[in-house]
Design an enzyme around this catalytic site. Sequence first.
Site, mmCIF file in Angstrom:
data_model
loop_
_atom_site.group_PDB
_atom_site.id
_atom_site.type_symbol
_atom_site.label_atom_id
_atom_site.label_comp_id
_atom_site.label_asym_id
_atom_site.label_seq_id
_atom_site.Cartn_x
_atom_site.Cartn_y
_atom_site.Cartn_z
ATOM 1 C CE LYS A 203 -3.849 -2.285 2.341
ATOM 2 N NZ LYS A 203 -5.053 -2.226 1.518
ATOM 3 C CD GLU A 237 -11.209 -6.281 6.978
ATOM 4 O OE1 GLU A 237 -11.186 -6.347 5.755
ATOM 5 O OE2 GLU A 237 -11.055 -7.267 7.722
ATOM 6 C CG HIS A 261 -2.608 -7.378 6.911
ATOM 7 N ND1 HIS A 261 -1.723 -7.886 5.996
ATOM 8 C CD2 HIS A 261 -3.819 -7.891 6.565
ATOM 9 C CE1 HIS A 261 -2.372 -8.667 5.142
ATOM 10 N NE2 HIS A 261 -3.644 -8.692 5.462
HETATM 11 C C1 BG6 Z 1 -6.717 -9.984 4.006
HETATM 12 C C2 BG6 Z 1 -7.616 -10.692 4.974
HETATM 13 O O1 BG6 Z 1 -5.380 -10.338 4.227
HETATM 14 O O2 BG6 Z 1 -6.856 -8.593 4.169
HETATM 15 C C3 BG6 Z 1 -9.059 -10.253 4.792
HETATM 16 O O3 BG6 Z 1 -7.512 -12.092 4.786
HETATM 17 C C4 BG6 Z 1 -9.158 -8.753 4.873
HETATM 18 O O4 BG6 Z 1 -9.900 -10.856 5.762
HETATM 19 C C5 BG6 Z 1 -8.165 -8.107 3.931
HETATM 20 O O5 BG6 Z 1 -10.492 -8.377 4.531
HETATM 21 C C6 BG6 Z 1 -8.135 -6.606 4.107
HETATM 22 O O6 BG6 Z 1 -7.372 -6.052 3.079
HETATM 23 P P1 BG6 Z 1 -7.625 -4.563 2.610
HETATM 24 O O7 BG6 Z 1 -6.553 -4.301 1.610
HETATM 25 O O8 BG6 Z 1 -9.016 -4.518 2.026
HETATM 26 O O9 BG6 Z 1 -7.527 -3.720 3.834
#
Ligand code: BG6
Length: 511
Positions: A203, A237, A261
């Site tokens: 990102k 999320e 993450h």
């Molecule tokens: C993924 C997870 O690694 O990252 C998902 O397995 C999650 O559950 C996603 O929704 C979130 O990614 P982003 O880029 O949409 O924040």
Amino acid sequence: MLETRTVLNPLREGMRVARAPEPTSIVIFGATGDLARRKLVPALYNLADDNYLPPVYNIVGFARKPRTDEDMRAEYKKAVAEFSRQKIQDQVWDSFSQNIFYVQSNLDDVEGYKRLKRELERMDTERGTAGNRLFYLAVPPELMPQIIELLGQAELNHSAGYTRIILEKPFGRDLQSAVQLNHRLHQVFDESQIYRIDHYLGKEAVQNIFVFRFANGILEPIWNRTYINNIQITVAETVGVEQRGEYYDNSGALRDIIQNHALQLLAVTTMEPPAEFTPNDVRDEKAQVLRAIRPLNFEEIRQSTVRGQYGEGAIGGIRVAGYRTEPEVNPESATETYVAMKLHIDNWRWAGVPFYLRTGKHLPKRLTEIAIEFNLPPLMLFGKDGVNQMEPNSLVFNIQPDEGISLKFESKIPGQDNRIRPVNMDFRYTSSFGEAAPEAYERLLLDAMLGDPMLFTRYDEVEAQWAVITPILEAWKKIPPPAFPNYDAGTWGPKAADEFIQGDGRKWRRL
Ligand code: BG6
């Protein structure tokens, strides 16, 4: 045969020269799966549209389902139309789709791998891909060890050009399985060939943390325990588990987001400056700080971690089901869809500074941020009268959706008296640069083609991350989960998460 490409956008052509990968074959294991359709092929299409792909490339799907090249092209066209960042253009699609091929095989059949090898060699000669290969394992984790082994047996682990392997997360499910997977990988591939994905590193706003921290002189003196009071990392999320109930129910928020993450965001924010901005130096420093995270003991896990699971509720006015009634989820599931926790880093820079991490599904807002909260000034010149409530300065990295950086500080409200309130100094990518940033997968696929592993996690980082997470997973098996569901979809998580941080005399940032 070398194909001559039409340059669709002369301005973009200039950019391609700066980062031009060599001709290559990209083999997608799990070509008919969700990740290939939602992320990988759209990312490759966008790279093609931006003229970043080499003059010759083969995108080879490798999977079990019977398909022809034509079927694959038609299926991917739909996927690109639905998920691409840039609108699909006929001219770009027509040229892109000619590079898509399909090899059908059971993933456990070594003969299929040998066929794949012959097919790649044929393309090398006929299309000029020079033996360069990028294998992308977009498959469930349980299939990875066998695929790695069969790649070795079929001698697909080396070639006349480069051979690299990208592994999608999750990388193992605890420390032991991650160590085993690394061991298996190292029996077949050299670490320099291995690219472990954590797409958060792709990102734009995460890469900018390196630049913000290490290209500006004003931060280093205050980037430590003397000036920083605490750091909060939030990955919120709005989505639930969608079609991934089976995977998610076996995983949970701690494995799905925090282990990878959130800990990578923590590492990028807290690592020491590298000697040079090179993949090894940067990853050395990240690994070092990850190793300095203090593993929590049983009692600390009881006190410093909170689990949540959503019940039914509403997101943006739309009713959504509770987690336990999602498809392929155990109706009595004890899997967490929300985690809040506190960590410490035992090194000179960060000793004593708490790091609060939280993540959840079906929260009211999609938002990822890292908030650095500074100490209050040593004397409260303005806060004494009870009129003014002094708030600490905070610096916030907005990772998504509204990428930017903002600094909150106190300011005088215009007028005859000395009333103050906090204001924000904001940097926003869209207003400063105008252009939308590429998707994380675009950057990462291009980096892998260029042989740049800086934004991929090294084996020791992954293991250090699991060393933090595994004791929590084990303790949670022994501590009965709270009465799930304990938060309604569309709210900010369980009450216990607020109480836990309030216990430290702090509160979560309002988002
Ligand atoms: C993924 C997870 O690694 O990252 C998902 O397995 C999650 O559950 C996603 O929704 C979130 O990614 P982003 O880029 O949409 O924040």
